[in-house]
Design an enzyme around this catalytic site. Structure first.
Site, PDB file in Angstrom:
ATOM      1  N   ALA A  38     -51.450  18.738 -10.783  1.00  0.00           N
ATOM      2  CA  ALA A  38     -50.939  18.549 -12.138  1.00  0.00           C
ATOM      3  C   ALA A  38     -49.600  19.251 -12.288  1.00  0.00           C
ATOM      4  CB  ALA A  38     -51.930  19.122 -13.139  1.00  0.00           C
ATOM      5  N   GLY A  90     -54.560  42.305  -1.812  1.00  0.00           N
ATOM      6  CA  GLY A  90     -54.611  41.860  -3.201  1.00  0.00           C
ATOM      7  C   GLY A  90     -54.226  40.404  -3.352  1.00  0.00           C
ATOM      8  N   GLY A 127     -64.418  23.594  -7.163  1.00  0.00           N
ATOM      9  CA  GLY A 127     -65.090  24.838  -6.757  1.00  0.00           C
ATOM     10  C   GLY A 127     -64.075  25.935  -6.460  1.00  0.00           C
ATOM     11  N   GLY A 128     -62.835  25.519  -6.167  1.00  0.00           N
ATOM     12  CA  GLY A 128     -61.722  26.458  -6.053  1.00  0.00           C
ATOM     13  C   GLY A 128     -61.850  27.478  -4.929  1.00  0.00           C
ATOM     14  N   THR A 129     -61.149  28.575  -5.112  1.00  0.00           N
ATOM     15  CA  THR A 129     -61.128  29.662  -4.124  1.00  0.00           C
ATOM     16  C   THR A 129     -62.542  30.150  -3.850  1.00  0.00           C
ATOM     17  OG1 THR A 129     -58.985  30.366  -5.011  1.00  0.00           O
ATOM     18  CG2 THR A 129     -60.203  31.983  -3.703  1.00  0.00           C
ATOM     19  N   HIS A 142     -93.492  48.145  -9.262  1.00  0.00           N
ATOM     20  CA  HIS A 142     -93.590  49.060  -8.113  1.00  0.00           C
ATOM     21  C   HIS A 142     -94.132  48.292  -6.913  1.00  0.00           C
ATOM     22  CE1 HIS A 142     -94.217  52.755  -5.901  1.00  0.00           C
ATOM     23  NE2 HIS A 142     -95.448  52.335  -5.611  1.00  0.00           N
ATOM     24  N   ALA A 174     -55.192  41.761   3.673  1.00  0.00           N
ATOM     25  CA  ALA A 174     -55.942  41.620   2.409  1.00  0.00           C
ATOM     26  C   ALA A 174     -55.495  42.738   1.478  1.00  0.00           C
ATOM     27  CB  ALA A 174     -57.437  41.687   2.690  1.00  0.00           C
TER      28      ALA A 174
HETATM   29  P1  FAD Z   1     -59.542  29.606  -8.356  1.00  0.00           P
HETATM   30  O1  FAD Z   1     -60.919  29.698  -7.836  1.00  0.00           O
HETATM   31  O2  FAD Z   1     -58.443  30.154  -7.537  1.00  0.00           O
HETATM   32  O3  FAD Z   1     -59.289  28.073  -8.655  1.00  0.00           O
HETATM   33  C1  FAD Z   1     -58.062  27.601  -9.077  1.00  0.00           C
HETATM   34  C2  FAD Z   1     -57.967  26.142  -8.668  1.00  0.00           C
HETATM   35  O4  FAD Z   1     -56.818  25.583  -9.284  1.00  0.00           O
HETATM   36  C3  FAD Z   1     -57.813  25.923  -7.180  1.00  0.00           C
HETATM   37  O5  FAD Z   1     -58.882  25.110  -6.709  1.00  0.00           O
HETATM   38  C4  FAD Z   1     -56.463  25.236  -7.029  1.00  0.00           C
HETATM   39  O6  FAD Z   1     -56.454  24.243  -6.021  1.00  0.00           O
HETATM   40  C5  FAD Z   1     -56.267  24.625  -8.411  1.00  0.00           C
HETATM   41  N1  FAD Z   1     -54.872  24.421  -8.805  1.00  0.00           N
HETATM   42  C6  FAD Z   1     -53.874  25.322  -8.807  1.00  0.00           C
HETATM   43  N2  FAD Z   1     -52.741  24.769  -9.267  1.00  0.00           N
HETATM   44  C7  FAD Z   1     -53.053  23.480  -9.565  1.00  0.00           C
HETATM   45  C8  FAD Z   1     -52.292  22.388 -10.078  1.00  0.00           C
HETATM   46  N3  FAD Z   1     -51.005  22.514 -10.403  1.00  0.00           N
HETATM   47  N4  FAD Z   1     -52.921  21.211 -10.247  1.00  0.00           N
HETATM   48  C9  FAD Z   1     -54.223  21.055  -9.935  1.00  0.00           C
HETATM   49  N5  FAD Z   1     -54.976  22.052  -9.458  1.00  0.00           N
HETATM   50  C10 FAD Z   1     -54.391  23.246  -9.278  1.00  0.00           C
HETATM   51  N6  FAD Z   1     -65.355  36.858  -6.788  1.00  0.00           N
HETATM   52  C11 FAD Z   1     -66.612  37.231  -7.123  1.00  0.00           C
HETATM   53  O7  FAD Z   1     -66.932  37.279  -8.310  1.00  0.00           O
HETATM   54  N7  FAD Z   1     -67.540  37.533  -6.169  1.00  0.00           N
HETATM   55  C12 FAD Z   1     -67.247  37.485  -4.853  1.00  0.00           C
HETATM   56  O8  FAD Z   1     -68.116  37.764  -4.004  1.00  0.00           O
HETATM   57  C13 FAD Z   1     -65.938  37.109  -4.462  1.00  0.00           C
HETATM   58  N8  FAD Z   1     -65.605  37.040  -3.155  1.00  0.00           N
HETATM   59  C14 FAD Z   1     -64.343  36.630  -2.815  1.00  0.00           C
HETATM   60  C15 FAD Z   1     -64.024  36.581  -1.467  1.00  0.00           C
HETATM   61  C16 FAD Z   1     -62.756  36.186  -1.075  1.00  0.00           C
HETATM   62  C17 FAD Z   1     -62.421  36.116   0.392  1.00  0.00           C
HETATM   63  C18 FAD Z   1     -61.796  35.822  -2.063  1.00  0.00           C
HETATM   64  C19 FAD Z   1     -60.434  35.355  -1.670  1.00  0.00           C
HETATM   65  C20 FAD Z   1     -62.109  35.879  -3.413  1.00  0.00           C
HETATM   66  C21 FAD Z   1     -63.383  36.301  -3.808  1.00  0.00           C
HETATM   67  N9  FAD Z   1     -63.738  36.394  -5.145  1.00  0.00           N
HETATM   68  C22 FAD Z   1     -65.004  36.797  -5.495  1.00  0.00           C
HETATM   69  C23 FAD Z   1     -62.783  36.085  -6.229  1.00  0.00           C
HETATM   70  C24 FAD Z   1     -63.028  34.665  -6.774  1.00  0.00           C
HETATM   71  O9  FAD Z   1     -62.917  33.732  -5.720  1.00  0.00           O
HETATM   72  C25 FAD Z   1     -62.021  34.346  -7.874  1.00  0.00           C
HETATM   73  O10 FAD Z   1     -62.077  35.355  -8.867  1.00  0.00           O
HETATM   74  C26 FAD Z   1     -62.320  33.007  -8.525  1.00  0.00           C
HETATM   75  O11 FAD Z   1     -62.274  31.962  -7.589  1.00  0.00           O
HETATM   76  C27 FAD Z   1     -61.313  32.736  -9.651  1.00  0.00           C
HETATM   77  O12 FAD Z   1     -61.575  31.504 -10.229  1.00  0.00           O
HETATM   78  P2  FAD Z   1     -60.410  30.670 -10.942  1.00  0.00           P
HETATM   79  O13 FAD Z   1     -61.068  29.457 -11.478  1.00  0.00           O
HETATM   80  O14 FAD Z   1     -59.673  31.531 -11.865  1.00  0.00           O
HETATM   81  O15 FAD Z   1     -59.383  30.299  -9.770  1.00  0.00           O
HETATM   82  P1  NAD Z   2     -58.027  44.591  -3.465  1.00  0.00           P
HETATM   83  O1  NAD Z   2     -57.152  44.849  -4.611  1.00  0.00           O
HETATM   84  O2  NAD Z   2     -59.496  44.699  -3.633  1.00  0.00           O
HETATM   85  O3  NAD Z   2     -57.658  45.593  -2.276  1.00  0.00           O
HETATM   86  C1  NAD Z   2     -56.387  45.644  -1.725  1.00  0.00           C
HETATM   87  C2  NAD Z   2     -56.266  46.942  -0.945  1.00  0.00           C
HETATM   88  O4  NAD Z   2     -55.074  46.889  -0.192  1.00  0.00           O
HETATM   89  C3  NAD Z   2     -56.185  48.174  -1.841  1.00  0.00           C
HETATM   90  O5  NAD Z   2     -57.068  49.155  -1.371  1.00  0.00           O
HETATM   91  C4  NAD Z   2     -54.727  48.610  -1.694  1.00  0.00           C
HETATM   92  O6  NAD Z   2     -54.549  49.998  -1.848  1.00  0.00           O
HETATM   93  C5  NAD Z   2     -54.410  48.138  -0.294  1.00  0.00           C
HETATM   94  N1  NAD Z   2     -52.995  47.887  -0.023  1.00  0.00           N
HETATM   95  C6  NAD Z   2     -52.069  47.322  -0.832  1.00  0.00           C
HETATM   96  N2  NAD Z   2     -50.890  47.189  -0.180  1.00  0.00           N
HETATM   97  C7  NAD Z   2     -51.075  47.691   1.063  1.00  0.00           C
HETATM   98  C8  NAD Z   2     -50.245  47.826   2.207  1.00  0.00           C
HETATM   99  N3  NAD Z   2     -48.975  47.418   2.199  1.00  0.00           N
HETATM  100  N4  NAD Z   2     -50.762  48.378   3.324  1.00  0.00           N
HETATM  101  C9  NAD Z   2     -52.057  48.795   3.364  1.00  0.00           C
HETATM  102  N5  NAD Z   2     -52.895  48.683   2.298  1.00  0.00           N
HETATM  103  C10 NAD Z   2     -52.412  48.131   1.177  1.00  0.00           C
HETATM  104  O7  NAD Z   2     -57.598  43.152  -2.907  1.00  0.00           O
HETATM  105  P2  NAD Z   2     -58.304  42.159  -1.885  1.00  0.00           P
HETATM  106  O8  NAD Z   2     -59.278  42.889  -1.041  1.00  0.00           O
HETATM  107  O9  NAD Z   2     -57.189  41.405  -1.251  1.00  0.00           O
HETATM  108  O10 NAD Z   2     -59.085  41.186  -2.845  1.00  0.00           O
HETATM  109  C11 NAD Z   2     -58.376  40.414  -3.825  1.00  0.00           C
HETATM  110  C12 NAD Z   2     -59.218  40.179  -5.044  1.00  0.00           C
HETATM  111  O11 NAD Z   2     -60.259  39.253  -4.720  1.00  0.00           O
HETATM  112  C13 NAD Z   2     -59.925  41.430  -5.530  1.00  0.00           C
HETATM  113  O12 NAD Z   2     -59.167  42.106  -6.486  1.00  0.00           O
HETATM  114  C14 NAD Z   2     -61.183  40.910  -6.132  1.00  0.00           C
HETATM  115  O13 NAD Z   2     -60.961  40.706  -7.491  1.00  0.00           O
HETATM  116  C15 NAD Z   2     -61.420  39.570  -5.445  1.00  0.00           C
HETATM  117  N6  NAD Z   2     -62.582  39.703  -4.526  1.00  0.00           N
HETATM  118  C16 NAD Z   2     -63.780  40.028  -5.055  1.00  0.00           C
HETATM  119  C17 NAD Z   2     -64.861  40.174  -4.221  1.00  0.00           C
HETATM  120  C18 NAD Z   2     -66.186  40.532  -4.831  1.00  0.00           C
HETATM  121  O14 NAD Z   2     -66.336  40.405  -6.034  1.00  0.00           O
HETATM  122  N7  NAD Z   2     -67.167  40.961  -4.049  1.00  0.00           N
HETATM  123  C19 NAD Z   2     -64.734  40.010  -2.865  1.00  0.00           C
HETATM  124  C20 NAD Z   2     -63.495  39.686  -2.356  1.00  0.00           C
HETATM  125  C21 NAD Z   2     -62.413  39.533  -3.206  1.00  0.00           C
END
Ligand code: FAD
Ligand code: NAD
Length: 462
Positions: free
Chosen positions: A118, A269, A40-42, A441, A267
Site C-alpha cells: 500500500a 533492537g 501474520g506479519g513479523t 497443588h 540483534a
Molecule cells: P508486524 O508484525 O511487523 O507486521 C507489519 C506488517 O505490515 C508486515 O507483515 C509488513 O509486511 C506489512 N507492511 C509494512 N508496510 C506495508 C505496506 N506499505 N503495505 C502493505 N503491508 C505493509 N513479540 C512477542 O510478543 N512475543 C514474542 O515471543 C516475540 N518474539 C519475537 C521474536 C523475533 C525474532 C522478533 C523479530 C520479534 C518478536 N516479537 C515477539 C515481536 C513481535 O513480532 C512484534 O511485536 C509484532 O509482530 C508487531 O506486530 P505489528 O502488527 O505491529 O507489526
Molecule cells: P532489544 O532491545 O531487546 O535488545 C537489544 C540489545 O542490544 C540491548 O541489550 C542493547 O543494549 C544491545 N545493543 C544495542 N546496540 C548495540 C551494539 N552496537 N553493540 C552491542 N550491543 C548493542 O532488541 P532485540 O533483541 O533486537 O529485539 C527487538 C524487539 O523485538 C524487542 O524490543 C522486543 O520488543 C521484540 N522481541 C520480543 C520477544 C519476546 O517478547 N519474547 C522476543 C524477541 C523480540
C-alpha cells in the site's frame, strides 16, 4: 485503475493489522486489509512463532544431551542426534498452518484482504500495488500497522554471514560458531537456543550486563545458565566489524579481540517501518522515529490511527493485537482506551522471565511505601519434580491498600503464569485476593500464592 471504497483501510497484516481487520469484520464494519508480505506479519513468519519452535527443539535436544540429569531420574540413553533440516521443516509447517489459519479467520469475519504493497495518498486513500495491478482504495478511517524491522549497524551490514533474526531463523544448519551482537530479547533467546543445538556461542553486549531492560535479580539465573551452556559473554563491548570468519570486538577499555564466528547474528533492537509507503504525505506528529498516538491509538490526524510496533515500545505481539482490536471497536462506536498497566512481557530464555506491571523500584517511585513478597522455586515441590528449581516469583503491592502493582518471575515455564499475573493487575486485585485464591497443588503457580502470603507476612511453605 479501479476504485474500492471501505469504512476502514488497514495497512499491514501483522498481529496489529490482522486483528483489527477481524474485529472490524465481526462488528459489521467494511474493512480492507492490505499486506505486502504474508498475513501474520513479523510475529508469525519471522518472529514469535518460528523462534519459539526453534527454542523448543533446542530444549528437547539439550534435555537428551544432559546425561547427568537423566541418570538422576533413572534414564540412560545413547547420545542424541540432530537432523536440523527436519527441525526447520517442522518449524516451517507450524508457520504455514497458522498463516493459513489467519487467512481463514479474515474470510470468516468478512474482512476483505489484498496481497500487495500500500502507498498512502492522503488520510482517506491509498493505492494497493499487487501482482494483478493497482487499485485505489478510498476509506473513512485509515489504520497504520506497518510494524518494525531490524535495526542495522553500519559496521555489520546484513548479508552473507551477517544475519538478522530473520536470517538466523532461516538457517538450515547449526553454525559451529555463532557470534551474537546484542544481549536483548532476540540475542539471548536465539543465542541460548543455538548453544543448546551445539553451536559455540559468544554474545557481545554494549551495556555492562545481559537483558538490561530487566532488573538484575531476574537476569542472574539466565546468566548462570548461559555460562553452564558454555556461552561466552562479552558485556560492555563493541562489535567493530567482521572479516575472515572472525568478529572484531573492543572491550570497555578499548582493548581489541577476535571472536571466531561462522555466522554473526545482529540483534540490537528494531525500528518502526515508516518509510517508503507515503507516510510523510500525512504529516503526522512523531514521537522520535515512531508515530505518536494517544491512549486510543489516534494519531495527530483525524480518523488516522496507528497500532503496534510502528507506535513504539513495548514491541510485543499481544500489545499490537490488543491495540488493533481496540481501534476497530472505537471506530464501531465503542468507548475504549488502552491501559498499559497490565501488558505482560515474557523473555523465552532459559529460565524464562516474566514481568507485568511495576518493579519494586518503579512502584516505590510512583507510590511511596510498598510491600513485596518473593518465593523461590527451590521451595516449590512441582519445580523440584521437574528437575528445575531455579528462580522465584515476586509480587509488588501498595502498602496502604495492598493493591497489586507488579509481578515478576524467573524460572522454567513461568511464561504460562503470565496470564495469572496480568489478570491480578487488570482486575485490581489486592494481596488478599491472591492469598485467598486456592492454587492447585503441586503446581508452580503456588509460588505466586506464596509470594502474596509472604508480602502479607503470613508465609506457609518457606
Ligand atoms: P508486524 O508484525 O511487523 O507486521 C507489519 C506488517 O505490515 C508486515 O507483515 C509488513 O509486511 C506489512 N507492511 C509494512 N508496510 C506495508 C505496506 N506499505 N503495505 C502493505 N503491508 C505493509 N513479540 C512477542 O510478543 N512475543 C514474542 O515471543 C516475540 N518474539 C519475537 C521474536 C523475533 C525474532 C522478533 C523479530 C520479534 C518478536 N516479537 C515477539 C515481536 C513481535 O513480532 C512484534 O511485536 C509484532 O509482530 C508487531 O506486530 P505489528 O502488527 O505491529 O507489526
Ligand atoms: P532489544 O532491545 O531487546 O535488545 C537489544 C540489545 O542490544 C540491548 O541489550 C542493547 O543494549 C544491545 N545493543 C544495542 N546496540 C548495540 C551494539 N552496537 N553493540 C552491542 N550491543 C548493542 O532488541 P532485540 O533483541 O533486537 O529485539 C527487538 C524487539 O523485538 C524487542 O524490543 C522486543 O520488543 C521484540 N522481541 C520480543 C520477544 C519476546 O517478547 N519474547 C522476543 C524477541 C523480540
Amino acid at each position: 485503475m479501479s476504485d474500492l471504497t471501505c469504512k476502514i483501510l488497514i495497512v499491514g497484516g501483522g498481529p496489529g493489522g490482522y486483528v483489527a481487520a477481524i474485529r472490524a469484520g465481526e462488528l459489521g464494519l467494511d474493512a480492507v486489509l492490505v499486506e505486502d508480505g504474508r498475513f501474520g506479519g513479523t510475529c508469525l513468519h519471522v518472529g514469535c512463532i518460528p523462534s519459539k519452535a526453534i527454542i523448543h527443539a533446542a530444549d528437547s535436544f539439550r534435555a537428551l544431551a544432559e546425561p547427568a540429569a537423566l541418570a538422576a531420574i533413572g534414564v540412560t540413553l545413547p547420545p542424541p542426534k540432530l537432523d536440523y533440516a527436519k527441525t526447520v521443516a517442522w518449524k516451517d509447517a507450524i508457520v504455514a498452518r497458522l498463516s493459513t489459519g489467519v487467512g481463514r479467520l479474515l474470510e470468516r469475519a468478512h474482512a476483505r484482504s489484498i496481497r500487495g504493497r500500500a502507498t498512502i495518498v492522503d488520510g482517506k486513500s491509498a493505492i494497493a500495488h499487487s501482482d494483478t495491478g493497482e487499485q485505489r482504495i478510498v476509506c473513512e478511517h485509515l489504520v497504520i500497522a506497518t510494524g518494525s524491522e531490524p535495526f542495522k549497524l553500519a559496521a555489520l551490514p546484513f548479508g552473507g554471514d551477517i544475519l538478522s533474526s530473520t536470517g538466523a531463523l532461516a538457517l538450515t544448519q547449526v553454525p559451529k560458531t555463532l557470534a551474537v551482537v546484542g544481549a536483548g530479547y532476540i540475542g539471548m533467546e536465539l543465542g541460548t537456543a543455538f548453544a543448546k543445538l551445539g553451536a559455540k556461542v559468544t554474545v557481545v553486549e554494549a551495556l555492562p550486563r545481559i537483558l538490561p531492560l530487566y532488573d538484575e535479580e531476574l537476569t542472574q539465573p539466565v546468566a548462570r545458565r548461559a555460562a553452564d551452556l558454555g556461552i561466552e559473554m562479552r558485556c560492555g563491548a563493541r562489535a567493530l566489524g567482521f572479516a575472515d570468519g572472525a568478529l572484531r570486538v573492543a572491550d570497555s577499555e578499548g582493548e581489541e579481540a577476535s571472536v571466531p564466528a561462522d555466522k554473526v547474528l545482529v540483534a540490537v533492537g528494531r525500528r518502526p517501518r515508516t518509510e517508503g509507503f507515503g507516510l510523510e504525505r500525512l504529516d503526522l506528529t512523531m514521537a522520535g522515529p515512531f508515530i505518536r498516538v494517544d491512549d486510543r491509538c489516534a494519531t495527530s490526524m483525524r480518523n488516522v490511527w496507528a497500532v503496534g510496533d510502528v507506535t513504539g515500545e513495548p514491541m510485543l505481539a499481544h500489545r499490537a493485537m490488543a491495540e488493533g482490536e481496540m481501534v476497530a471497536e472505537i471506530i464501531a462506536g465503542k468507548r475504549r482506551a488502552f491501559d498499559h498497566r497490565a501488558i505482560p512481557a515474557v523473555c523465552f530464555t532459559d529460565p524464562e522471565i516474566v514481568t507485568v506491571g511495576l518493579t519494586p523500584e518503579a512502584a516505590r517511585a510512583a507510590h511511596g511505601e510498598i510491600l513485596t513478597g518473593s518465593f523461590p522455586f527451590r521451595a516449590n515441590g512441582r519445580a523440584m519434580t521437574k528437575q528445575d528449581d531455579e528462580g522465584f516469583v515476586r509480587i509488588v503491592a501498595r502498602k496502604d491498600n495492598h493493591v497489586v502493582l507488579g509481578v515478576q518471575a524467573v524460572g522454567a515455564g513461568v511464561s504460562e503464569l503470565s496470564s495469572a499475573f496480568s489478570l491480578a493487575i487488570e482486575m485490581g486485585a489486592r494481596l488478599e485476593d491472591v492469598a485467598l485464591t486456592i492454587h492447585a497443588h503441586p503446581t508452580q503457580s503456588e509460588a505466586f500464592h506464596e509470594a502474596a502470603l509472604k508480602a502479607l507476612g503470613m508465609p506457609l511453605h518457606v
